[in-house]
Design a protein around this motif. Structure first.
Motif, mmCIF file in Angstrom:
data_model
loop_
_atom_site.group_PDB
_atom_site.id
_atom_site.type_symbol
_atom_site.label_atom_id
_atom_site.label_comp_id
_atom_site.label_asym_id
_atom_site.label_seq_id
_atom_site.Cartn_x
_atom_site.Cartn_y
_atom_site.Cartn_z
ATOM 1 N N PRO A 121 0.839 -1.202 0.000
ATOM 2 C CA PRO A 121 0.000 0.000 0.000
ATOM 3 C C PRO A 121 0.876 1.255 0.000
ATOM 4 N N LYS A 122 0.356 2.305 -0.562
ATOM 5 C CA LYS A 122 1.073 3.582 -0.537
ATOM 6 C C LYS A 122 1.009 4.176 0.858
ATOM 7 N N ARG A 123 2.090 4.816 1.233
ATOM 8 C CA ARG A 123 2.125 5.571 2.491
ATOM 9 C C ARG A 123 2.230 7.044 2.140
ATOM 10 N N HIS A 124 1.408 7.825 2.791
ATOM 11 C CA HIS A 124 1.404 9.267 2.595
ATOM 12 C C HIS A 124 1.945 9.894 3.870
ATOM 13 N N GLY A 125 3.136 10.494 3.769
ATOM 14 C CA GLY A 125 3.796 11.025 4.955
ATOM 15 C C GLY A 125 3.850 12.532 5.001
ATOM 16 N N ASP A 126 3.980 13.010 6.215
ATOM 17 C CA ASP A 126 4.217 14.426 6.474
ATOM 18 C C ASP A 126 4.943 14.507 7.815
ATOM 19 N N PRO A 127 5.229 15.694 8.324
ATOM 20 C CA PRO A 127 5.989 15.794 9.581
ATOM 21 C C PRO A 127 5.362 15.068 10.774
ATOM 22 N N ARG A 128 4.061 14.764 10.716
ATOM 23 C CA ARG A 128 3.403 14.059 11.825
ATOM 24 C C ARG A 128 3.652 12.566 11.788
ATOM 25 N N GLY A 129 3.983 12.012 10.615
ATOM 26 C CA GLY A 129 4.127 10.572 10.443
ATOM 27 C C GLY A 129 3.616 10.170 9.074
ATOM 28 N N PHE A 184 -12.668 -25.616 4.421
ATOM 29 C CA PHE A 184 -12.356 -24.450 5.257
ATOM 30 C C PHE A 184 -10.951 -23.912 5.013
ATOM 31 N N ALA A 185 -10.385 -24.209 3.844
ATOM 32 C CA ALA A 185 -9.070 -23.660 3.499
ATOM 33 C C ALA A 185 -9.152 -22.140 3.521
ATOM 34 N N GLN A 186 -8.023 -21.513 3.851
ATOM 35 C CA GLN A 186 -8.015 -20.062 4.037
ATOM 36 C C GLN A 186 -6.987 -19.371 3.143
ATOM 37 N N THR A 187 -7.394 -18.236 2.592
ATOM 38 C CA THR A 187 -6.470 -17.260 2.042
ATOM 39 C C THR A 187 -6.165 -16.304 3.185
ATOM 40 N N LYS A 188 -4.904 -15.847 3.273
ATOM 41 C CA LYS A 188 -4.506 -14.938 4.348
ATOM 42 C C LYS A 188 -3.852 -13.694 3.770
ATOM 43 N N LEU A 189 -4.099 -12.574 4.398
ATOM 44 C CA LEU A 189 -3.412 -11.323 4.106
ATOM 45 C C LEU A 189 -2.746 -10.898 5.407
ATOM 46 N N VAL A 190 -1.403 -10.950 5.436
ATOM 47 C CA VAL A 190 -0.633 -10.822 6.670
ATOM 48 C C VAL A 190 0.158 -9.518 6.674
ATOM 49 N N ARG A 191 0.135 -8.831 7.824
ATOM 50 C CA ARG A 191 0.980 -7.651 7.994
ATOM 51 C C ARG A 191 1.444 -7.564 9.446
ATOM 52 N N VAL A 192 2.497 -6.793 9.654
ATOM 53 C CA VAL A 192 3.094 -6.642 10.978
ATOM 54 C C VAL A 192 2.759 -5.265 11.535
ATOM 55 N N LEU A 193 2.248 -5.228 12.758
ATOM 56 C CA LEU A 193 1.890 -3.973 13.424
ATOM 57 C C LEU A 193 3.027 -3.440 14.297
ATOM 58 N N VAL A 215 9.604 -14.186 3.248
ATOM 59 C CA VAL A 215 9.647 -12.740 3.099
ATOM 60 C C VAL A 215 9.733 -12.106 4.477
ATOM 61 N N GLU A 216 10.610 -11.121 4.619
ATOM 62 C CA GLU A 216 10.665 -10.388 5.884
ATOM 63 C C GLU A 216 9.649 -9.257 5.839
ATOM 64 N N LEU A 217 8.829 -9.189 6.872
ATOM 65 C CA LEU A 217 7.847 -8.119 7.033
ATOM 66 C C LEU A 217 8.138 -7.411 8.344
ATOM 67 N N SER A 218 7.940 -6.093 8.349
ATOM 68 C CA SER A 218 8.153 -5.352 9.591
ATOM 69 C C SER A 218 7.186 -4.190 9.679
ATOM 70 N N ALA A 219 7.047 -3.684 10.888
ATOM 71 C CA ALA A 219 6.175 -2.532 11.111
ATOM 72 C C ALA A 219 6.725 -1.291 10.428
ATOM 73 N N GLY A 220 8.005 -1.268 10.149
ATOM 74 C CA GLY A 220 8.627 -0.110 9.539
ATOM 75 C C GLY A 220 8.412 0.027 8.045
ATOM 76 N N GLN A 221 7.836 -0.977 7.417
ATOM 77 C CA GLN A 221 7.564 -0.892 5.976
ATOM 78 C C GLN A 221 6.136 -1.340 5.709
ATOM 79 N N PRO A 222 5.579 -0.949 4.567
ATOM 80 C CA PRO A 222 4.142 -1.172 4.351
ATOM 81 C C PRO A 222 3.756 -2.544 3.805
ATOM 82 N N ASP A 223 4.715 -3.377 3.442
ATOM 83 C CA ASP A 223 4.393 -4.629 2.753
ATOM 84 C C ASP A 223 3.505 -5.558 3.570
#
Length: 187
Positions: free
Chosen positions: A16-24, A68-77, A101-109
């Motif tokens: 996802p796109k991140r829209h930043g400004d001085p607040r975050g 009951f197979a599942q699709t998952k959308l995973v992200r790190v908070l 794949v490495e995922l972290s709270a510091g990036q949007p993936d």
């Protein structure tokens, strides 16, 4: 939003796109219309969140069998993980292979893991929080898994058996070779 194929094309990174400004920053992490336009049209029915205290906490490799197979959308908070998806689809060119794949709270993936894959992750930092959407409810009678350190899968986890934190359930998961055929691949 950008959709990026991995070494197994059905598993993809969603950026996802991140829209930043001085607040975050601000990010729209899921939007039904945008996902559908990108060919990712799923009927999410449940959100799951986990907190893992120590680094080296491993959850997986888990999946649910049909219907009951599942699709998952995973992200790190908070924190970071190495996220792994293993192809369980008999007949697939990638059967038995995995994507890590490495995922972290510091990036949007985020990572999208379709039905027919086992999923697991190991935390790389303490107090890691993971949030994931699923498109089928939890069904205990269809809950299954594979041993996280099965040598046939050859997953390069950044933690060894001497210092991994596992649940009792994950300590008892069966070997890859014992796995029944639950999924088949079709183009």
């Amino acid at each position: 939003m950008e959709v990026i194929a991995t070494a197994i094309p059905d598993v993809c990174l969603v950026r996802p796109k991140r829209h930043g400004d001085p607040r975050g920053w601000f990010s729209e992490v899921w939007n039904r219309q945008r996902f559908a336009e990108a060919g990712l049209d799923f009927d999410w029915m449940q959100d799951n969140q986990s907190l893992s205290g120590p680094a080296g906490t491993l959850r997986g490799l888990h999946f649910q069998t049909p219907p009951f197979a599942q699709t998952k959308l995973v992200r790190v908070l908070a924190g970071a993980i190495l996220d792994v998806a293993v192809d369980l689809r008999r007949g697939s060119p990638w059967f038995g292979r995995h994507v890590a794949v490495e995922l972290s709270a510091g990036q949007p993936d985020q990572i999208l893991i379709p039905r027919g894959f086992a999923h697991g992750f190991v935390t790389l930092k303490p107090n890691t929080q993971v949030l994931y959407k699923v498109d089928a409810p939890y069904a205990p009678d269809h809950d299954a898994g594979i041993a996280w350190n099965d040598p046939d899968l050859a997953i390069a986890w950044p933690v060894g058996p001497e210092n991994v934190h596992l649940s009792d359930k994950d300590r008892r998961q069966p070997a890859w070779r014992e796995l029944p055929d639950a999924f088949s691949w079709s183009e």
